[in-house]
Every structure is written in structure tokens, then in C-alpha cells.
Motif scaffolding. Structure first.
Motif, short mmCIF file in Angstrom:
data_model
loop_
_atom_site.label_atom_id
_atom_site.label_comp_id
_atom_site.label_asym_id
_atom_site.label_seq_id
_atom_site.Cartn_x
_atom_site.Cartn_y
_atom_site.Cartn_z
N PHE A 165 0.83 -1.21 0.00
CA PHE A 165 0.00 0.00 0.00
C PHE A 165 0.86 1.26 0.00
O PHE A 165 0.65 2.15 -0.81
CB PHE A 165 -0.97 0.01 1.19
CG PHE A 165 -1.91 1.19 1.11
CD1 PHE A 165 -3.05 1.12 0.34
CD2 PHE A 165 -1.61 2.38 1.76
CE1 PHE A 165 -3.91 2.22 0.22
CE2 PHE A 165 -2.45 3.48 1.64
CZ PHE A 165 -3.61 3.40 0.86
N SER A 166 1.82 1.32 0.91
CA SER A 166 2.70 2.49 0.96
C SER A 166 3.90 2.27 1.86
O SER A 166 3.81 1.60 2.88
CB SER A 166 1.90 3.69 1.49
OG SER A 166 2.77 4.77 1.76
N ARG A 167 5.01 2.88 1.48
CA ARG A 167 6.16 2.98 2.36
C ARG A 167 5.87 4.03 3.42
O ARG A 167 4.91 4.78 3.28
CB ARG A 167 7.38 3.42 1.55
CG ARG A 167 7.84 2.35 0.62
CD ARG A 167 9.15 2.64 -0.06
NE ARG A 167 9.53 1.43 -0.77
CZ ARG A 167 10.53 0.62 -0.40
NH1 ARG A 167 11.29 0.90 0.64
NH2 ARG A 167 10.78 -0.47 -1.08
N PRO A 168 6.69 4.11 4.47
CA PRO A 168 6.55 5.22 5.42
C PRO A 168 6.76 6.55 4.68
O PRO A 168 7.62 6.64 3.81
CB PRO A 168 7.67 4.97 6.43
CG PRO A 168 7.98 3.50 6.32
CD PRO A 168 7.74 3.17 4.88
N LEU A 169 5.95 7.55 5.01
CA LEU A 169 5.91 8.80 4.25
C LEU A 169 6.19 10.02 5.12
O LEU A 169 5.87 10.03 6.30
CB LEU A 169 4.52 8.98 3.63
CG LEU A 169 4.02 7.89 2.68
CD1 LEU A 169 2.53 8.08 2.41
CD2 LEU A 169 4.82 7.91 1.39
N ALA A 223 1.85 11.86 3.63
CA ALA A 223 0.89 11.05 4.39
C ALA A 223 -0.50 11.69 4.32
O ALA A 223 -1.51 11.00 4.13
CB ALA A 223 1.34 10.91 5.85
N ILE A 224 -0.53 13.01 4.42
CA ILE A 224 -1.82 13.72 4.34
C ILE A 224 -2.41 13.61 2.94
O ILE A 224 -3.61 13.37 2.77
CB ILE A 224 -1.64 15.19 4.78
CG1 ILE A 224 -1.39 15.23 6.29
CG2 ILE A 224 -2.86 16.04 4.40
CD1 ILE A 224 -0.98 16.59 6.83
N GLU A 225 -1.54 13.70 1.93
CA GLU A 225 -1.99 13.55 0.54
C GLU A 225 -2.64 12.20 0.30
O GLU A 225 -3.72 12.10 -0.26
CB GLU A 225 -0.77 13.69 -0.39
CG GLU A 225 -0.73 14.83 -1.37
CD GLU A 225 -1.93 15.73 -1.36
OE1 GLU A 225 -2.83 15.46 -2.20
OE2 GLU A 225 -2.01 16.70 -0.57
N ILE A 226 -1.96 11.14 0.76
CA ILE A 226 -2.47 9.78 0.50
C ILE A 226 -3.76 9.54 1.30
O ILE A 226 -4.67 8.85 0.84
CB ILE A 226 -1.38 8.70 0.79
CG1 ILE A 226 -1.67 7.43 -0.01
CG2 ILE A 226 -1.26 8.38 2.27
CD1 ILE A 226 -0.54 6.40 0.04
N LEU A 227 -3.84 10.19 2.45
CA LEU A 227 -5.06 10.06 3.26
C LEU A 227 -6.24 10.71 2.55
O LEU A 227 -7.34 10.13 2.47
CB LEU A 227 -4.83 10.72 4.64
CG LEU A 227 -6.00 10.73 5.60
CD1 LEU A 227 -6.49 9.32 5.92
CD2 LEU A 227 -5.60 11.44 6.91
N LYS A 228 -6.01 11.88 1.98
CA LYS A 228 -7.08 12.57 1.23
C LYS A 228 -7.48 11.75 0.01
O LYS A 228 -8.66 11.61 -0.30
CB LYS A 228 -6.61 13.96 0.78
CG LYS A 228 -6.54 14.97 1.91
CD LYS A 228 -6.05 16.31 1.36
CE LYS A 228 -6.02 17.37 2.46
NZ LYS A 228 -5.24 18.55 2.03
N MET A 229 -6.48 11.20 -0.69
CA MET A 229 -6.77 10.42 -1.88
C MET A 229 -7.54 9.15 -1.56
O MET A 229 -8.45 8.76 -2.28
CB MET A 229 -5.46 10.02 -2.58
CG MET A 229 -5.05 10.98 -3.67
SD MET A 229 -3.37 10.63 -4.22
CE MET A 229 -3.37 8.84 -4.36
N THR A 230 -7.15 8.49 -0.48
CA THR A 230 -7.75 7.19 -0.15
C THR A 230 -9.10 7.33 0.54
O THR A 230 -10.05 6.62 0.19
CB THR A 230 -6.80 6.40 0.78
OG1 THR A 230 -5.51 6.36 0.17
CG2 THR A 230 -7.30 4.99 1.01
N ASN A 231 -9.17 8.22 1.50
CA ASN A 231 -10.39 8.31 2.31
C ASN A 231 -11.33 9.41 1.83
O ASN A 231 -12.45 9.49 2.29
CB ASN A 231 -10.05 8.58 3.78
CG ASN A 231 -9.38 7.39 4.45
OD1 ASN A 231 -8.61 6.69 3.81
ND2 ASN A 231 -9.67 7.17 5.70
N GLY A 232 -10.85 10.24 0.93
CA GLY A 232 -11.65 11.38 0.51
C GLY A 232 -11.87 12.30 1.68
O GLY A 232 -11.01 12.39 2.56
#
Ligand code: C2E
Ligand code: MG
Ligand code: MG
Ligand code: MG
Length: 288
Positions: free
Chosen positions: A264-268, A273-282
Motif C-alpha cells: 500500500f505504501s512505504r513510510p511517508l 501522508a496527508i496527501e495519501i489520506l485525502k486520496m484514499t479516504n476522501g
């Protein structure tokens, strides 16, 4: 025996020792500077997403400490945490890390992500200090962080000599609603029969058993049994080091709750981390 007969080998051995000693001392000094002078930029955190296997949403992050040394570049936490422990810097360093992680949680809250937990690794020496619970609670207050959003990860190895003392500490933390995870499970030779006595919320299965899923011999595959056992003890089960889609599929089939790993992802860094959270969870927050 080579090392004892020639002065040449002896000198070589000595030199290696000296290099190591010098490295340790330098890292120690840099740690001290980072803690004392509040020049905390050398020490920072990367955040690795924790994924709910039922919803594919990010339910939290593990905080992984990093050190950028002026002299040696990026240093593994395994190395600098051990030095901090030996040099009595672990309480101050641990608090610094905890504070950064809780500030991250606060910023997530401000962005509307209020349900994500943050998992922070804690060393045995750190946990056993008398002032540990108080300092955690103070940091949570400073960051106005919900106690139940913090999970502390401990490893099996710290239980060996101190089971009772550690378990009391864990109870005290749980009384404050802080969650407790047992990290690297299966590698620490702890007694299975005592697992039920331990005050835990979460079991993190070591990467070794996740690798086994896609290794050859299916007869040796006990990862599913470990998941069932975790559930029998009423624990939330996390799979660490998930790298392959086939591993994820096995974990879903075997009712694992959460996965973490390069798949899913390496440590960021925080912003990623905030970007991927927005992309994944909306923008929807999780209702758990
Ligand atoms: P850990 O708590 O078991 O953390 C998981 C380690 O696995 C991390 O290594 C992470 O980067 C790595 N990892 C995650 N996903 C994968 C994957 O799919 N494949 C592989 N091969 N590796 C993966 P990292 O960041 O180098 O940390 C190593 C250990 O250092 C941690 O193991 C933890 O025990 C310790 N550590 C890290 N940060 C802290 C801290 O703030 N305090 C303390 N006391 N220990 C820390
Ligand atoms: Mg961990
Ligand atoms: Mg681990
Ligand atoms: Mg580990």
C-alpha cells in the motif's frame, strides 16, 4: 586463531572498534544536541498507513522515527534508539517523538480526519520509567488529542524479565483509554499462555509470517492460525510488511483486520501522508 596471533590483525580489530566507538559517540552528541538545543529537525518522523482490510480505508498511521546525521546521513531507528537507551537519552527522545506524532494527529484533526489513530513505538526502558504515563498524558493534553487515538507499540522482548511490572503499566495506560499493541509478534519467544493475561488491544504479526504466505511450503503456513488466535484473545490483528497482492488476499480470506506494508505504501513524510489520506479516504470521516 587469527585475531590473537598477528599484531596486524589485532590492529585491524582495534581500528574497527574505534570506528564504531567514534560513530556511537558522534550519534550520541547529535542526539543530545537535537534534544537540548531544541534543534529537532535532525529527528523527524515518517508515517506509514494502516489499512482496514474490509473497507480499504486508512484507519491510522504508524510513526517511525528517523535521524538525519550531519556526519553519517540517515540512520536507522534500530541504531539510534539503542544508543539513546544506553546513554539515558531515551526519555527525552521518546517524548520528542511522541510530541511530534501527537502534533501530527492534531493537524489531521484540523483537516477533518478525526478517527485516525497514531501508533508510536515505545522501548522497554522508556515504558518502565516512573514518569512515563504522566508524560504521555501531558503530551496528549497539550495536543488536545483523544486518548483512544494513541496506540503504543511494545515488543515481546521487553516482557522477558519484567512481565508483571510491564503489564501493570499497560493497565494504567489502558485505564486512560490509550491503546496497546504487541509489535513483531511471533519473533520474541514469549509464552503463548501468557498472551491472554497481557493488557493488549492489538496484535501485530511480524513480517516473517507474512513472508511465509507466499513462501513455498504450505504445510508450514500458520499465519491464518495466528490471526484466529489473536481474535480468540479479543485483539485487533495487524499484518506487518505486506508487500504482495497474494499476501493481501490470503489475509482477507483469513479475516485479518488491518494491513501495513509496501504494497500500500512505504513510510511517508507528513505532507505525503496527508496527501495519501485525502486520496484514499476522501473527505468522509470514518465511523467506527
Ligand atoms: P517496527 O515497529 O516493527 O516497524 C516496522 C518496520 O518495518 C519499519 O522499519 C518499516 O519501515 C518497515 N516496513 C514497513 N513495511 C514494510 C514492508 O512491506 N517490507 C519491509 N521489508 N519492511 C517494511 P524502520 O522504520 O526501519 O524501523 C525499524 C524499527 O525501529 C521499528 O520496527 C521499531 O522497532 C523501531 N523504531 C522505529 N521508530 C521508533 C521510535 O520512535 N521509538 C522506538 N523505541 N523504536 C522505534
Ligand atoms: Mg512498530
Ligand atoms: Mg513491527
Ligand atoms: Mg520490527
Amino acid at each position: 586463531n587469527d585475531i590473537l596471533d598477528g599484531t596486524c590483525n589485532y590492529a585491524f580489530f582495534n581500528e574497527a572498534m574505534e570506528t564504531k566507538l567514534h560513530r556511537n559517540k558522534t550519534i550520541e552528541n547529535e542526539l543530545r544536541a537535537a534534544i537540548d538545543e531544541k534543534d529537532t529537525s535532525k529527528i523527524y518522523i515518517q508515517y506509514q498507513p494502516l489499512i482496514d482490510l474490509k473497507t480499504n480505508l486508512i484507519i491510522g498511521f504508524e510513526a517511525l522515527a528517523r535521524m538525519d546525521s550531519d556526519n553519517f546521513g540517515t540512520i536507522s531507528p534500530i541504531e539510534f534508539i539503542e544508543i539513546a537507551e544506553r546513554k539515558h537519552l531515551i526519555a527525552a527522545l521518546g517524548n520528542l517523538i511522541l510530541k511530534k506524532a501527537c502534533e501530527f494527529s492534531k493537524r489531521l484533526n484540523e483537516l477533518g480526519f478525526t478517527e485516525q489513530k497514531i501508533a508510536v513505538n515505545i522501548s522497554g526502558i522508556q515504558l518502565l520509567r516512573d514518569d512515563f504515563s504522566n508524560s504521555v498524558i501531558n503530551i496528549l493534553k497539550e495536543c488536545q488529542m483523544k486518548e483512544s487515538s494513541l496506540e503504543l507499540e511494545i515488543t515481546e522482548s521487553i516482557l522477558l524479565d519484567n512481565f508483571t511490572a510491564i503489564n501493570e503499566k499497560l493497565k494504567e495506560l489502558q485505564n486512560h483509554k490509550i491503546q496497546i499493541a504487541l509489535d513483531d509478534f511471533g519473533t520474541g519467544y514469549s509464552s503463548l499462555y501468557r498472551l491472554g493475561e497481557l493488557n493488549l488491544n492489538t496484535l501485530k504479526i511480524d513480517r516473517y509470517f507474512i513472508n511465509k504466505i507466499t513462501a513455498r511450503d504450505e504445510n508450514e503456513l500458520i499465519t491464518g492460525d495466528i490471526i484466529s488466535m489473536g481474535h480468540k484473545f479479543g485483539l485487533n490483528v495487524v499484518a506487518e510488511g505486506v508487500e504482495l497482492q497474494a499476501q493481501k488476499e490470503y489475509l482477507i480470506e483469513n479475516n485479518c483486520d488491518i494491513m501495513q506494508g509496501y504494497l500500500f505504501s512505504r513510510p511517508l513524510l507528513e505532507k505525503d501522508a496527508i496527501e495519501i489520506l485525502k486520496m484514499t479516504n476522501g473527505t468522509k470521516s470514518l465511523n467506527k
